[in-house]
Design an enzyme around this catalytic site. Structure first.
Site, short mmCIF file in Angstrom:
data_model
loop_
_atom_site.label_atom_id
_atom_site.label_comp_id
_atom_site.label_asym_id
_atom_site.label_seq_id
_atom_site.Cartn_x
_atom_site.Cartn_y
_atom_site.Cartn_z
N ASP A 148 0.85 -1.19 0.00
CA ASP A 148 0.00 0.00 0.00
C ASP A 148 0.89 1.25 0.00
O ASP A 148 1.88 1.32 0.71
CB ASP A 148 -0.91 -0.01 1.24
CG ASP A 148 -2.03 1.01 1.15
OD1 ASP A 148 -3.19 0.59 1.08
OD2 ASP A 148 -1.74 2.23 1.16
N ILE A 149 0.48 2.24 -0.79
CA ILE A 149 1.27 3.46 -0.92
C ILE A 149 1.17 4.34 0.33
O ILE A 149 2.04 5.18 0.57
CB ILE A 149 0.85 4.24 -2.20
CG1 ILE A 149 1.96 5.13 -2.71
CG2 ILE A 149 -0.43 5.02 -1.97
CD1 ILE A 149 1.70 5.67 -4.12
N GLN B 208 -14.26 3.06 1.36
CA GLN B 208 -13.58 2.57 0.15
C GLN B 208 -13.21 3.78 -0.71
O GLN B 208 -14.08 4.58 -1.07
CB GLN B 208 -14.49 1.63 -0.64
CG GLN B 208 -13.78 1.03 -1.86
CD GLN B 208 -14.67 0.06 -2.65
OE1 GLN B 208 -15.89 0.03 -2.46
NE2 GLN B 208 -14.06 -0.71 -3.52
N HIS C 171 -10.41 -4.91 -2.89
CA HIS C 171 -9.06 -5.16 -2.35
C HIS C 171 -9.14 -5.49 -0.87
O HIS C 171 -10.00 -4.99 -0.16
CB HIS C 171 -8.13 -3.96 -2.59
CG HIS C 171 -8.69 -2.65 -2.13
ND1 HIS C 171 -9.65 -1.97 -2.85
CD2 HIS C 171 -8.45 -1.91 -1.03
CE1 HIS C 171 -9.96 -0.86 -2.21
NE2 HIS C 171 -9.26 -0.79 -1.10
N PHE C 172 -8.23 -6.33 -0.45
CA PHE C 172 -8.08 -6.71 0.96
C PHE C 172 -6.78 -6.10 1.46
O PHE C 172 -5.74 -6.28 0.85
CB PHE C 172 -8.01 -8.23 1.11
CG PHE C 172 -9.31 -8.93 0.84
CD1 PHE C 172 -9.78 -9.08 -0.46
CD2 PHE C 172 -10.07 -9.44 1.88
CE1 PHE C 172 -10.97 -9.73 -0.71
CE2 PHE C 172 -11.27 -10.08 1.64
CZ PHE C 172 -11.73 -10.22 0.34
N HIS C 173 -6.89 -5.37 2.59
CA HIS C 173 -5.68 -4.85 3.24
C HIS C 173 -5.18 -5.90 4.24
O HIS C 173 -5.97 -6.41 5.04
CB HIS C 173 -5.99 -3.61 4.07
CG HIS C 173 -6.56 -2.45 3.32
ND1 HIS C 173 -5.81 -1.32 3.04
CD2 HIS C 173 -7.79 -2.20 2.81
CE1 HIS C 173 -6.57 -0.43 2.41
NE2 HIS C 173 -7.78 -0.94 2.25
P1 DGP Z 1 -9.55 1.80 0.60
O1 DGP Z 1 -9.78 3.00 1.46
O2 DGP Z 1 -9.93 0.51 1.32
O3 DGP Z 1 -10.21 1.93 -0.75
O4 DGP Z 1 -7.98 1.73 0.38
C1 DGP Z 1 -7.32 2.05 -0.81
C2 DGP Z 1 -5.85 1.94 -0.55
O5 DGP Z 1 -5.18 1.98 -1.79
C3 DGP Z 1 -5.26 3.08 0.29
O6 DGP Z 1 -4.77 2.54 1.51
C4 DGP Z 1 -4.13 3.65 -0.54
C5 DGP Z 1 -3.94 2.61 -1.63
N1 DGP Z 1 -3.58 3.16 -2.93
C6 DGP Z 1 -4.29 4.07 -3.64
N2 DGP Z 1 -3.65 4.36 -4.79
C7 DGP Z 1 -2.53 3.59 -4.80
C8 DGP Z 1 -1.47 3.44 -5.74
O7 DGP Z 1 -1.41 4.05 -6.81
N3 DGP Z 1 -0.48 2.56 -5.41
C9 DGP Z 1 -0.51 1.85 -4.25
N4 DGP Z 1 0.52 1.02 -4.02
N5 DGP Z 1 -1.49 1.96 -3.34
C10 DGP Z 1 -2.50 2.83 -3.63
#
Ligand code: DGP
Length: 141
Positions: free
Chosen positions: A33-34, A96, A102-104
């Site tokens: 996650d970024i 979201q 997606h699963f964290h």
């Molecule tokens: P959610 O709130 O459950 O939809 O989480 C989305 C997650 O995705 C958030 O923690 C940040 C991550 N994310 C968003 N854009 C990118 C990206 O371009 N690259 C990566 N690695 N993660 C991303």
């Protein structure tokens, strides 16, 4: 019907946006996650671009279920943690932000990094519970 616009995660899966990939198979892709809540915070994503979990195919669901424990084991081993949360948000009101299932996997360390508890619970009313459970059972039949 026209194809939906590719989500940011589809672009990552296609290699059009860079990521720190940790796993890939026919149906599943996983990367860091970024904006991590803690070191090792990983996203596990079906290649199928369903928006929310209830819309995901059985095949992709099974593929995710097969690898979530194994990816979790690797994240825990490498981040040196034992406790962790698996978080899965559906819809804007449920936090979201990316419209692709997606699963964290979020390690929870003793120093406090990871998820904090933001939820408010109530007491289940027995009559309401019986009614609700019956309706859900009926729906699933
Ligand atoms: P959610 O709130 O459950 O939809 O989480 C989305 C997650 O995705 C958030 O923690 C940040 C991550 N994310 C968003 N854009 C990118 C990206 O371009 N690259 C990566 N690695 N993660 C991303």
């Amino acid at each position: 019907m026209s194809e939906p616009e590719p989500s940011i995660f589809t672009l990552i899966i296609r290699g059009e946006i860079p990521c720190h990939k940790v796993y890939e198979d026919e149906h599943v892709f996983a990367f860091l996650d970024i904006n991590p809540f803690s070191p090792g915070h990983t996203l596990v994503v079906p290649k199928e671009q369903a928006i929310t979990l209830d819309a995901l195919s059985d095949e992709s669901s099974a593929a995710i279920g097969r690898v979530l424990p194994r990816i979790s084991q690797a994240v825990l081993a490498v981040s040196g943690t034992v406790d962790f949360n698996v978080l899965q948000n559906n819809g804007e009101a449920a936090f979201q932000s990316v419209s692709h299932v997606h699963f964290h996997i979020i390690p929870k360390s003793e120093d406090g990094s990871g998820l904090a508890w933001p939820f408010k619970s109530t007491q289940l009313d027995p009559d309401e519970g019986a009614r609700m459970a019956e309706q859900i059972r009926n729906y699933l039949e």
